[in-house]
Design a protein around this motif. Structure first.
Motif, PDB file in Angstrom:
ATOM      1  N   THR A  42       0.831  -1.203   0.000  1.00  0.00           N
ATOM      2  CA  THR A  42       0.000   0.000   0.000  1.00  0.00           C
ATOM      3  C   THR A  42       0.867   1.254   0.000  1.00  0.00           C
ATOM      4  N   ALA A  43       1.933   1.228   0.795  1.00  0.00           N
ATOM      5  CA  ALA A  43       2.807   2.405   0.868  1.00  0.00           C
ATOM      6  C   ALA A  43       3.419   2.706  -0.494  1.00  0.00           C
ATOM      7  N   LEU A  44       3.723   1.654  -1.243  1.00  0.00           N
ATOM      8  CA  LEU A  44       4.400   1.861  -2.524  1.00  0.00           C
ATOM      9  C   LEU A  44       3.442   2.275  -3.629  1.00  0.00           C
ATOM     10  N   ARG A  45       2.139   2.266  -3.333  1.00  0.00           N
ATOM     11  CA  ARG A  45       1.186   2.742  -4.339  1.00  0.00           C
ATOM     12  C   ARG A  45       1.329   4.251  -4.545  1.00  0.00           C
ATOM     13  N   GLY A  46       1.834   4.923  -3.513  1.00  0.00           N
ATOM     14  CA  GLY A  46       2.325   6.274  -3.756  1.00  0.00           C
ATOM     15  C   GLY A  46       1.367   7.432  -3.611  1.00  0.00           C
ATOM     16  N   ASP A  47       0.174   7.258  -3.043  1.00  0.00           N
ATOM     17  CA  ASP A  47      -0.729   8.409  -2.938  1.00  0.00           C
ATOM     18  C   ASP A  47      -0.986   8.782  -1.481  1.00  0.00           C
ATOM     19  N   LEU A  48      -0.010   8.498  -0.610  1.00  0.00           N
ATOM     20  CA  LEU A  48      -0.203   8.742   0.826  1.00  0.00           C
ATOM     21  C   LEU A  48       0.594   9.958   1.277  1.00  0.00           C
ATOM     22  N   ASP A  49       0.110  10.598   2.349  1.00  0.00           N
ATOM     23  CA  ASP A  49       0.860  11.707   2.931  1.00  0.00           C
ATOM     24  C   ASP A  49       1.763  11.238   4.057  1.00  0.00           C
ATOM     25  N   VAL A  50       1.290  10.283   4.837  1.00  0.00           N
ATOM     26  CA  VAL A  50       2.090   9.749   5.944  1.00  0.00           C
ATOM     27  C   VAL A  50       1.743   8.271   6.148  1.00  0.00           C
ATOM     28  N   VAL A  51       2.764   7.477   6.478  1.00  0.00           N
ATOM     29  CA  VAL A  51       2.540   6.096   6.905  1.00  0.00           C
ATOM     30  C   VAL A  51       2.822   6.028   8.408  1.00  0.00           C
ATOM     31  N   VAL A  52       1.850   5.513   9.166  1.00  0.00           N
ATOM     32  CA  VAL A  52       2.058   5.265  10.598  1.00  0.00           C
ATOM     33  C   VAL A  52       2.301   3.771  10.734  1.00  0.00           C
ATOM     34  N   LEU A  53       3.506   3.418  11.174  1.00  0.00           N
ATOM     35  CA  LEU A  53       3.939   2.018  11.114  1.00  0.00           C
ATOM     36  C   LEU A  53       4.276   1.478  12.497  1.00  0.00           C
ATOM     37  N   ASP A  54       3.509   0.515  12.941  1.00  0.00           N
ATOM     38  CA  ASP A  54       3.819  -0.191  14.182  1.00  0.00           C
ATOM     39  C   ASP A  54       5.017  -1.105  13.908  1.00  0.00           C
ATOM     40  N   LEU A  55       6.015  -1.066  14.759  1.00  0.00           N
ATOM     41  CA  LEU A  55       7.203  -1.903  14.505  1.00  0.00           C
ATOM     42  C   LEU A  55       6.946  -3.372  14.827  1.00  0.00           C
ATOM     43  N   GLY A  56       5.879  -3.649  15.599  1.00  0.00           N
ATOM     44  CA  GLY A  56       5.596  -5.036  15.954  1.00  0.00           C
ATOM     45  C   GLY A  56       4.404  -5.575  15.179  1.00  0.00           C
ATOM     46  N   LEU A  57       4.647  -6.002  13.956  1.00  0.00           N
ATOM     47  CA  LEU A  57       3.567  -6.567  13.131  1.00  0.00           C
ATOM     48  C   LEU A  57       3.724  -8.081  13.074  1.00  0.00           C
ATOM     49  N   PRO A  58       2.637  -8.795  12.821  1.00  0.00           N
ATOM     50  CA  PRO A  58       2.701 -10.256  12.955  1.00  0.00           C
ATOM     51  C   PRO A  58       3.543 -10.970  11.899  1.00  0.00           C
ATOM     52  N   ASP A  59       3.566 -10.481  10.671  1.00  0.00           N
ATOM     53  CA  ASP A  59       4.191 -11.286   9.611  1.00  0.00           C
ATOM     54  C   ASP A  59       5.588 -10.820   9.233  1.00  0.00           C
ATOM     55  N   MET A  60       5.888  -9.538   9.464  1.00  0.00           N
ATOM     56  CA  MET A  60       7.197  -9.002   9.066  1.00  0.00           C
ATOM     57  C   MET A  60       7.653  -8.080  10.179  1.00  0.00           C
ATOM     58  N   ASP A  61       8.951  -8.029  10.434  1.00  0.00           N
ATOM     59  CA  ASP A  61       9.498  -7.050  11.357  1.00  0.00           C
ATOM     60  C   ASP A  61       9.218  -5.660  10.775  1.00  0.00           C
ATOM     61  N   GLY A  62       8.740  -4.744  11.622  1.00  0.00           N
ATOM     62  CA  GLY A  62       8.443  -3.393  11.146  1.00  0.00           C
ATOM     63  C   GLY A  62       9.633  -2.717  10.487  1.00  0.00           C
ATOM     64  N   LEU A  63      10.837  -3.023  10.989  1.00  0.00           N
ATOM     65  CA  LEU A  63      12.033  -2.430  10.382  1.00  0.00           C
ATOM     66  C   LEU A  63      12.217  -2.936   8.957  1.00  0.00           C
ATOM     67  N   ASP A  64      11.855  -4.198   8.719  1.00  0.00           N
ATOM     68  CA  ASP A  64      11.940  -4.743   7.360  1.00  0.00           C
ATOM     69  C   ASP A  64      10.933  -4.060   6.446  1.00  0.00           C
ATOM     70  N   VAL A  65       9.759  -3.742   7.012  1.00  0.00           N
ATOM     71  CA  VAL A  65       8.743  -3.023   6.238  1.00  0.00           C
ATOM     72  C   VAL A  65       9.302  -1.667   5.819  1.00  0.00           C
ATOM     73  N   LEU A  66       9.886  -0.995   6.804  1.00  0.00           N
ATOM     74  CA  LEU A  66      10.487   0.317   6.563  1.00  0.00           C
ATOM     75  C   LEU A  66      11.561   0.241   5.480  1.00  0.00           C
ATOM     76  N   ARG A  67      12.445  -0.727   5.627  1.00  0.00           N
ATOM     77  CA  ARG A  67      13.532  -0.875   4.655  1.00  0.00           C
ATOM     78  C   ARG A  67      12.994  -1.207   3.271  1.00  0.00           C
ATOM     79  N   ALA A  68      11.974  -2.072   3.230  1.00  0.00           N
ATOM     80  CA  ALA A  68      11.416  -2.455   1.920  1.00  0.00           C
ATOM     81  C   ALA A  68      10.842  -1.223   1.223  1.00  0.00           C
TER      82      ALA A  68
END
Ligand code: CA
Length: 224
Positions: free
Chosen positions: A39-65
């Protein structure tokens, strides 16, 4: 303002979505890291609020991706009170700000507004080489044909594409894409590279294994 909320606590999501809606802020919520990246990479957002503790991926990995794929969307991370290291790591990996849980709604609102105000410039730096370009929807476009990738494949390919023509070590990929500062002793990279090679069959992109050194990506007809 349009906000993506990546958070797996249903109660927190309900509270925040309601609160933000009252401030006329449009929120879409996802509970999984892979959905957050897509969703973040779809590109029409102003801000992403990201919890670092997500069930399937480390939040830091989400950030890096998200960052490795070339997106500059502002990201506010939510962390646990004792997680000093993860806050530091998040800022290092490209987060714009953080909030420690539990937080007051007013503070989230103030920070979202501040981040959105500060953010300027393009939200996406397209990564392209010749007929090959990484697309902001977890894909790659090859001569106009779209190939779907997983978030990690997208991140690995983005990293190799950015450093095309160079020999990139496993250690560098582990650190930059996966956030490991140690070798987990698995063949995780080889698995992703194998998937990428299969998906890129027939494309003018080659990922060579350089024995004892790492990998090198080349795009036909494009100087490194
Ligand atoms: Ca969580």
């Amino acid at each position: 303002m349009k906000v993506l909320l990546a958070e797996d606590s249903t109660r927190l999501v309900e509270t925040l979505v309601q609160g933000l809606a009252e401030e006329s802020i449009a929120v879409s919520a996802v509970a999984r890291g892979s959905d957050a990246v897509a969703t973040a990479l779809r590109g029409d957002l102003d801000v992403v609020v990201l919890d670092l503790g997500l069930p399937d991926m480390d939040g830091l990995d989400v950030l890096r991706a998200i960052r490795t794929a070339g997106s500059h969307v502002p990201i506010l991370v939510l962390t646990a009170r004792d997680a000093v290291e993860s806050r530091v790591a998040a800022l290092g990996a490209g987060a714009d700000d953080y909030l420690v849980k539990p937080f007051a709604f007013e503070e989230l609102l103030a920070r979202l507004r501040a981040i959105a105000r500060r953010a300027s410039g393009p939200r996406w730096s397209p990564l392209a080489a010749g007929a090959v370009s990484l697309t902001p929807d977890l894909g790659i476009s090859v001569e106009g044909r779209r190939i779907a990738l997983s978030p990690r494949e997208h991140a690995v390919l983005g990293y190799l594409l950015r450093r095309r023509g160079e020999v990139v070590t496993r250690t560098a990929i582990l650190a930059e894409v996966f956030g490991y500062d140690f070798d987990p002793g698995t063949n995780v990279i080889d698995v992703h590279i194998a998937h990428l090679r299969r998906k890129l069959t027939g494309a003018p992109v080659r990922i060579e294994t350089i024995r004892g050194a790492g990998f090198r990506l080349d795009v036909d007809g494009v100087a490194p």
